[in-house]
Design an enzyme around this catalytic site. Structure first.
Site, mmCIF file in Angstrom:
data_model
loop_
_atom_site.group_PDB
_atom_site.id
_atom_site.type_symbol
_atom_site.label_atom_id
_atom_site.label_comp_id
_atom_site.label_asym_id
_atom_site.label_seq_id
_atom_site.Cartn_x
_atom_site.Cartn_y
_atom_site.Cartn_z
ATOM 1 N N HIS A 1 0.855 -1.195 0.000
ATOM 2 C CA HIS A 1 0.000 0.000 0.000
ATOM 3 C C HIS A 1 0.888 1.242 0.000
ATOM 4 O O HIS A 1 1.357 1.694 1.048
ATOM 5 C CB HIS A 1 -0.887 -0.029 1.245
ATOM 6 N N HIS B 1 -2.728 6.829 -0.923
ATOM 7 C CA HIS B 1 -3.740 7.440 -0.043
ATOM 8 C C HIS B 1 -3.208 8.126 1.209
ATOM 9 O O HIS B 1 -3.891 8.176 2.231
ATOM 10 C CB HIS B 1 -4.786 6.381 0.370
ATOM 11 N N TYR C 1 -0.753 7.304 3.292
ATOM 12 C CA TYR C 1 -0.212 6.507 4.402
ATOM 13 C C TYR C 1 1.320 6.492 4.323
ATOM 14 O O TYR C 1 1.914 7.232 3.535
ATOM 15 C CB TYR C 1 -0.874 5.123 4.406
HETATM 16 C C1 LIG Z 1 -14.660 1.615 3.400
HETATM 17 C C2 LIG Z 1 -13.433 1.779 2.554
HETATM 18 C C3 LIG Z 1 -12.221 1.325 3.026
HETATM 19 C C4 LIG Z 1 -11.073 1.425 2.228
HETATM 20 N N1 LIG Z 1 -9.899 0.911 2.707
HETATM 21 C C5 LIG Z 1 -8.825 0.865 1.888
HETATM 22 C C6 LIG Z 1 -7.659 0.167 2.291
HETATM 23 O O1 LIG Z 1 -7.572 -0.446 3.363
HETATM 24 N N2 LIG Z 1 -6.609 0.174 1.430
HETATM 25 C C7 LIG Z 1 -6.656 0.823 0.219
HETATM 26 O O2 LIG Z 1 -5.680 0.811 -0.523
HETATM 27 N N3 LIG Z 1 -7.766 1.463 -0.184
HETATM 28 C C8 LIG Z 1 -8.851 1.482 0.592
HETATM 29 N N4 LIG Z 1 -10.005 2.062 0.147
HETATM 30 C C9 LIG Z 1 -10.074 2.569 -1.244
HETATM 31 C C10 LIG Z 1 -10.616 1.471 -2.180
HETATM 32 O O3 LIG Z 1 -9.668 0.420 -2.342
HETATM 33 C C11 LIG Z 1 -11.002 1.993 -3.564
HETATM 34 O O4 LIG Z 1 -9.854 2.394 -4.270
HETATM 35 C C12 LIG Z 1 -11.943 3.158 -3.482
HETATM 36 O O5 LIG Z 1 -13.071 2.846 -2.694
HETATM 37 C C13 LIG Z 1 -12.409 3.616 -4.881
HETATM 38 O O6 LIG Z 1 -13.086 2.591 -5.517
HETATM 39 P P1 LIG Z 1 -14.695 2.591 -5.570
HETATM 40 O O7 LIG Z 1 -15.107 3.895 -6.175
HETATM 41 O O8 LIG Z 1 -14.977 1.407 -6.482
HETATM 42 O O9 LIG Z 1 -15.211 2.434 -4.211
HETATM 43 C C14 LIG Z 1 -11.149 2.008 0.939
HETATM 44 C C15 LIG Z 1 -12.380 2.480 0.482
HETATM 45 C C16 LIG Z 1 -13.514 2.360 1.250
HETATM 46 C C17 LIG Z 1 -14.826 2.823 0.712
#
Ligand SMILES: Cc1cc2nc3c(=O)[nH]c(=O)nc-3n(C[C@H](O)[C@H](O)[C@H](O)COP(=O)(O)O)c2cc1C
Length: 403
Positions: free
Chosen positions: A189, A192, A194
């Site tokens: 990862h 975002h 981190y």
């Molecule tokens: C509840 C939630 C938790 C997430 N946790 C992570 C995570 O642990 N690691 C990560 O790389 N992205 C995380 N994301 C981002 C998602 O992997 C994804 O890239 C993001 O939701 C955009 O895709 P979507 O529009 O299909 O939801 C999270 C997103 C959501 C909604």
């Protein structure tokens, strides 16, 4: 079966349901479960409920990416998130992985360290969170506390140069543990806001040692982590996630395209050295925000964003996975045009355990309820209905609260 091109364009008629050869993994379709933190691991240990959740989202030949999983005890920044550094965690993850494999799906473990996006309450001995910097996330940011309230981020402790190899080694150990738990691979990862992103972005990293300042130095931490993991488990079981244009947690860079290209160049070169490609590069597009509010700063124009994704895609020599507010149609367009090999879906997969089947027949989707994203029980986790369950109507059912 199509596979691994340098953005050479998809074969005629490629859809989300065309098989794809991702190195040694033969995927039967291109709809990937995006990594999502769901806060259901009791005291950092994966549970039977998590095995059920991942099993529900498994399909033969599909690919799942686990929620962010802490590489060591200083890694977490959310309540009840899993780790992969103790034997108990490895054993508990094995049960989750077995449940997924029983359904014929592949699963990668996302290795996570939140860096400064933590709080003393999540740190061993109540210590300050570690980071590339001693500057906290700005007051705009709020961290979810164990009691469900939101608090300001505390001041982190800037890692000394001599400590950095220890953190790199935590990634290596965590990767080895993930493979021991049966995972098919791991994802680093680096996105975002981190820890790794805290090194990459020039809006955060003002270090004056070899890990800060110029682009070469800011990429060094990620490069060392990738090298360490490659040497431990091999390149073809390793995916890397980045989000150069996302400014979540103040992770702003003055030139996201240049940064993204610098990372890609380094990954290409590491692949050449290793004599094997990585499993994939996973890039999140900024049009996504997890929390439903506009991110700070620099919303790039749609064209800029598309251009960034396309440039990274064509520059990276391997499998390219795109993420960020993809619908069925946008996913079809991305793989059809060759803009992506794979598309990861987050929120739609939260509320549609059978998302792949629904996409196949273009069925209506359950709506997700963001209020249960980070709660700790089965509600809004394992209880979203499957099509056969009669829950396929738009907005149907008590859980399908509107956003
Ligand atoms: C509840 C939630 C938790 C997430 N946790 C992570 C995570 O642990 N690691 C990560 O790389 N992205 C995380 N994301 C981002 C998602 O992997 C994804 O890239 C993001 O939701 C955009 O895709 P979507 O529009 O299909 O939801 C999270 C997103 C959501 C909604």
């Amino acid at each position: 079966m199509a596979g691994e091109g340098r953005g050479s364009g998809a074969a005629e008629g490629t859809t989300l349901f065309s098989p794809y050869k991702m190195g040694k993994f033969s995927l039967s379709h291109r709809v990937v479960l995006a990594p999502m933190t769901r806060c259901r691991a009791l005291n950092g240990i994966p549970t039977a409920m998590m095995a059920e959740y991942y099993s529900q989202r498994s399909t033969p030949g599909g690919l799942l990416i686990s929620e962010g999983t802490s590489i060591d005890p200083t890694g977490p920044g959310f309540p009840q998130v899993p780790g992969i550094y103790s034997e108990e965690q490895v054993d508990a993850w094995r049960k989750v992985v077995d449940a997924v494999h029983a359904k014929g799906s592949f699963i990668f473990c996302q290795l996570w360290h939140v860096g400064r996006a933590s709080h003393n309450v999540y740190q061993p001995g109540g210590a300050a969170p570690i980071s590339s910097t001693s500057k906290p996330v700005s007051k705009r940011g709020r961290i979810l506390m164990p009691d469900g309230t939101w608090a300001p981020y505390p001041t982190p402790r800037q890692l000394q140069t001599s400590e950095i190899p220890l953190v790199v080694d935590s990634y290596r150990k965590a990767a080895v543990n993930a493979i021991r738990a049966g995972f098919d691979g791991i994802e680093i990862h680096g996105a975002h806001g981190y820890l790794i992103d805290q090194f990459l972005k020039d809006g955060i990293n003002y270090r004056t040692d070899n890990y800060g300042g110029n682009l070469e130095n800011r990429c060094r931490f990620l490069t060392e982590v990738v090298q360490a993991v490659v040497s431990a488990i091999g390149a073809n079981r390793l995916g890397v996630r980045i989000s150069p244009a996302i400014d979540h947690l103040d992770a702003i860079d003055s030139d996201p395209l240049k940064l993204g290209l610098a990372v890609v160049e380094r990954l290409n070169s590491l692949q050449r050295q290793a004599g094997s490609k990585l499993a994939y590069l996973h890039v999140t597009q900024p049009r996504y925000t997890a929390y439903g509010q506009a991110e700070s700063g620099r919303p790039g124009s749609e064209e800029e964003e598309a251009e960034l994704m396309r440039t990274l895609r064509t520059s990276y020599d391997g499998t390219f996975m795109a993420s960020g507010a993809y619908t069925r149609e946008l996913g079809m367009a991305a793989v059809g045009s060759g803009d992506a090999d794979l598309v990861s879906y987050g929120r739609l997969f939260v509320s549609n355990p059978d998302l792949v089947a629904r996409f196949k027949v273009n069925a209506a989707l359950n709506k997700y309820n963001r209020r249960s994203f980070y709660t700790h029980d089965a509600v809004g986790y394992t209880d979203y209905p499957f099509m056969e369950g009669g829950g396929a109507e738009e907005g149907g059912g008590p859980l399908m609260a509107r956003l």
